[in-house]
Each structure stands twice: as C-alpha cells, then as structure tokens.
Design a protein around this motif. Sequence first.
Motif, PDB file in Angstrom:
ATOM      1  N   MET A   1       0.831  -1.193   0.000  1.00  0.00           N
ATOM      2  CA  MET A   1       0.000   0.000   0.000  1.00  0.00           C
ATOM      3  C   MET A   1       0.870   1.250   0.000  1.00  0.00           C
ATOM      4  O   MET A   1       1.965   1.249   0.515  1.00  0.00           O
ATOM      5  N   SER A   2       0.299   2.270  -0.524  1.00  0.00           N
ATOM      6  CA  SER A   2       1.005   3.532  -0.663  1.00  0.00           C
ATOM      7  C   SER A   2       0.588   4.503   0.434  1.00  0.00           C
ATOM      8  O   SER A   2      -0.525   4.465   0.934  1.00  0.00           O
ATOM      9  N   ASP A   3       1.510   5.393   0.824  1.00  0.00           N
ATOM     10  CA  ASP A   3       1.176   6.452   1.782  1.00  0.00           C
ATOM     11  C   ASP A   3       0.517   7.638   1.102  1.00  0.00           C
ATOM     12  O   ASP A   3       0.071   8.564   1.758  1.00  0.00           O
ATOM     13  N   GLN A   4       0.483   7.607  -0.215  1.00  0.00           N
ATOM     14  CA  GLN A   4      -0.145   8.696  -0.951  1.00  0.00           C
ATOM     15  C   GLN A   4      -1.667   8.586  -0.831  1.00  0.00           C
ATOM     16  O   GLN A   4      -2.195   7.597  -0.354  1.00  0.00           O
ATOM     17  N   THR A   5      -2.344   9.596  -1.327  1.00  0.00           N
ATOM     18  CA  THR A   5      -3.800   9.643  -1.249  1.00  0.00           C
ATOM     19  C   THR A   5      -4.398   9.513  -2.643  1.00  0.00           C
ATOM     20  O   THR A   5      -3.903  10.098  -3.597  1.00  0.00           O
ATOM     21  N   LEU A   6      -5.465   8.742  -2.720  1.00  0.00           N
ATOM     22  CA  LEU A   6      -6.253   8.635  -3.943  1.00  0.00           C
ATOM     23  C   LEU A   6      -7.505   9.478  -3.736  1.00  0.00           C
ATOM     24  O   LEU A   6      -8.270   9.246  -2.793  1.00  0.00           O
ATOM     25  N   TYR A   7      -7.692  10.467  -4.588  1.00  0.00           N
ATOM     26  CA  TYR A   7      -8.869  11.338  -4.514  1.00  0.00           C
ATOM     27  C   TYR A   7      -9.882  10.910  -5.563  1.00  0.00           C
ATOM     28  O   TYR A   7      -9.560  10.841  -6.750  1.00  0.00           O
ATOM     29  N   LEU A  74      -7.736   5.625 -18.936  1.00  0.00           N
ATOM     30  CA  LEU A  74      -9.052   5.004 -18.783  1.00  0.00           C
ATOM     31  C   LEU A  74      -8.938   3.737 -17.936  1.00  0.00           C
ATOM     32  O   LEU A  74      -7.985   2.969 -18.080  1.00  0.00           O
ATOM     33  N   LEU A  75      -9.926   3.533 -17.070  1.00  0.00           N
ATOM     34  CA  LEU A  75      -9.961   2.361 -16.207  1.00  0.00           C
ATOM     35  C   LEU A  75     -11.269   1.616 -16.397  1.00  0.00           C
ATOM     36  O   LEU A  75     -12.328   2.242 -16.485  1.00  0.00           O
ATOM     37  N   ASP A  76     -11.211   0.296 -16.420  1.00  0.00           N
ATOM     38  CA  ASP A  76     -12.445  -0.466 -16.286  1.00  0.00           C
ATOM     39  C   ASP A  76     -12.644  -0.706 -14.783  1.00  0.00           C
ATOM     40  O   ASP A  76     -11.809  -0.310 -13.963  1.00  0.00           O
ATOM     41  N   TYR A  77     -13.738  -1.342 -14.404  1.00  0.00           N
ATOM     42  CA  TYR A  77     -14.047  -1.462 -12.978  1.00  0.00           C
ATOM     43  C   TYR A  77     -13.024  -2.294 -12.215  1.00  0.00           C
ATOM     44  O   TYR A  77     -12.684  -1.979 -11.070  1.00  0.00           O
ATOM     45  N   SER A  78     -12.483  -3.344 -12.811  1.00  0.00           N
ATOM     46  CA  SER A  78     -11.495  -4.166 -12.101  1.00  0.00           C
ATOM     47  C   SER A  78     -10.186  -3.395 -11.925  1.00  0.00           C
ATOM     48  O   SER A  78      -9.534  -3.495 -10.879  1.00  0.00           O
ATOM     49  N   GLU A  79      -9.804  -2.597 -12.918  1.00  0.00           N
ATOM     50  CA  GLU A  79      -8.602  -1.771 -12.790  1.00  0.00           C
ATOM     51  C   GLU A  79      -8.801  -0.688 -11.728  1.00  0.00           C
ATOM     52  O   GLU A  79      -7.870  -0.348 -10.985  1.00  0.00           O
ATOM     53  N   ALA A  81     -10.725  -1.000  -9.063  1.00  0.00           N
ATOM     54  CA  ALA A  81     -10.609  -1.685  -7.773  1.00  0.00           C
ATOM     55  C   ALA A  81      -9.147  -1.928  -7.419  1.00  0.00           C
ATOM     56  O   ALA A  81      -8.735  -1.713  -6.272  1.00  0.00           O
ATOM     57  N   ASP A  82      -8.351  -2.352  -8.383  1.00  0.00           N
ATOM     58  CA  ASP A  82      -6.921  -2.567  -8.149  1.00  0.00           C
ATOM     59  C   ASP A  82      -6.230  -1.268  -7.744  1.00  0.00           C
ATOM     60  O   ASP A  82      -5.379  -1.268  -6.850  1.00  0.00           O
ATOM     61  N   LEU A  83      -6.581  -0.169  -8.395  1.00  0.00           N
ATOM     62  CA  LEU A  83      -5.994   1.122  -8.058  1.00  0.00           C
ATOM     63  C   LEU A  83      -6.337   1.508  -6.618  1.00  0.00           C
ATOM     64  O   LEU A  83      -5.468   1.935  -5.852  1.00  0.00           O
ATOM     65  N   CYS A  84      -7.580   1.338  -6.235  1.00  0.00           N
ATOM     66  CA  CYS A  84      -8.008   1.684  -4.874  1.00  0.00           C
ATOM     67  C   CYS A  84      -7.243   0.882  -3.822  1.00  0.00           C
ATOM     68  O   CYS A  84      -6.881   1.408  -2.764  1.00  0.00           O
ATOM     69  N   LEU A  85      -6.972  -0.376  -4.119  1.00  0.00           N
ATOM     70  CA  LEU A  85      -6.280  -1.237  -3.160  1.00  0.00           C
ATOM     71  C   LEU A  85      -4.818  -0.854  -2.968  1.00  0.00           C
ATOM     72  O   LEU A  85      -4.191  -1.252  -1.986  1.00  0.00           O
ATOM     73  N   LYS A  86      -4.271  -0.071  -3.852  1.00  0.00           N
ATOM     74  CA  LYS A  86      -2.876   0.362  -3.741  1.00  0.00           C
ATOM     75  C   LYS A  86      -2.686   1.509  -2.749  1.00  0.00           C
ATOM     76  O   LYS A  86      -1.566   1.851  -2.407  1.00  0.00           O
ATOM     77  N   PHE A  87      -3.778   2.102  -2.297  1.00  0.00           N
ATOM     78  CA  PHE A  87      -3.705   3.283  -1.450  1.00  0.00           C
ATOM     79  C   PHE A  87      -4.248   2.989  -0.057  1.00  0.00           C
ATOM     80  O   PHE A  87      -5.260   2.305   0.097  1.00  0.00           O
TER      81      PHE A  87
END
Length: 94
Positions: A1-7, A74-79, A81-87
């Motif tokens: 996980m990253s310490d950065q923030t996903l907005y 561009l992201l599909d829904y699975s991508e 979800a993967d992005l969200c899990l990185k933060f």
Amino acid sequence: MSDQTLYLIQSDYAATASVLDQLAQLHASDDQVVLMGESVLYLDHAFVQQLPQVYILRNDAEILISPLSENVALLDYSEFADLCLKFSRCISMK
C-alpha cells in the motif's frame, strides 16, 4: 500500500469546479485523482490539466465529446478496484 492519497472526485457538474479548486490546495505531488460521473466534463480545468496523470472510468468517458488528452488514463471497474487497493487513504470529494 502507498502512503499517498487517492482522490475520487464524485461531484455533480455544478459543484465540480469548486471541488477541484479545493483539491488543488490539498493535493500532493504523488497523490492520484480519479474523476467520476459528471466530473469528467471538467477534464479541461486548469488543475486537472497540470496533473501528470488523471484517471477516469471507461464508462464515464462515454459522455465526453472531445478526444482525451495524454494525461488521461481510462480504467475499467477491475482496474479501478486494483488502483483503490494500492492506497491506504482514499478520499471521496462530492
């Protein structure tokens, strides 16, 4: 996980300019931004244009008329979800 923030920008069209102005004050250089729903219509906003990368959902991109700039991914829904899990921090702005 990253310490950065996903907005996650989930505001309606009328509120998006104000939300992006607020985000410009909070955003750190390593943070990431996802425009969702009607907020994708603000891809030409000055703050969004200066970001090295901004994400939008593939389904939300269907409402756009103009071609996407190079900083848009561009992201599909699975991508998404993967992005969200990185933060470790994910902030929704409406």
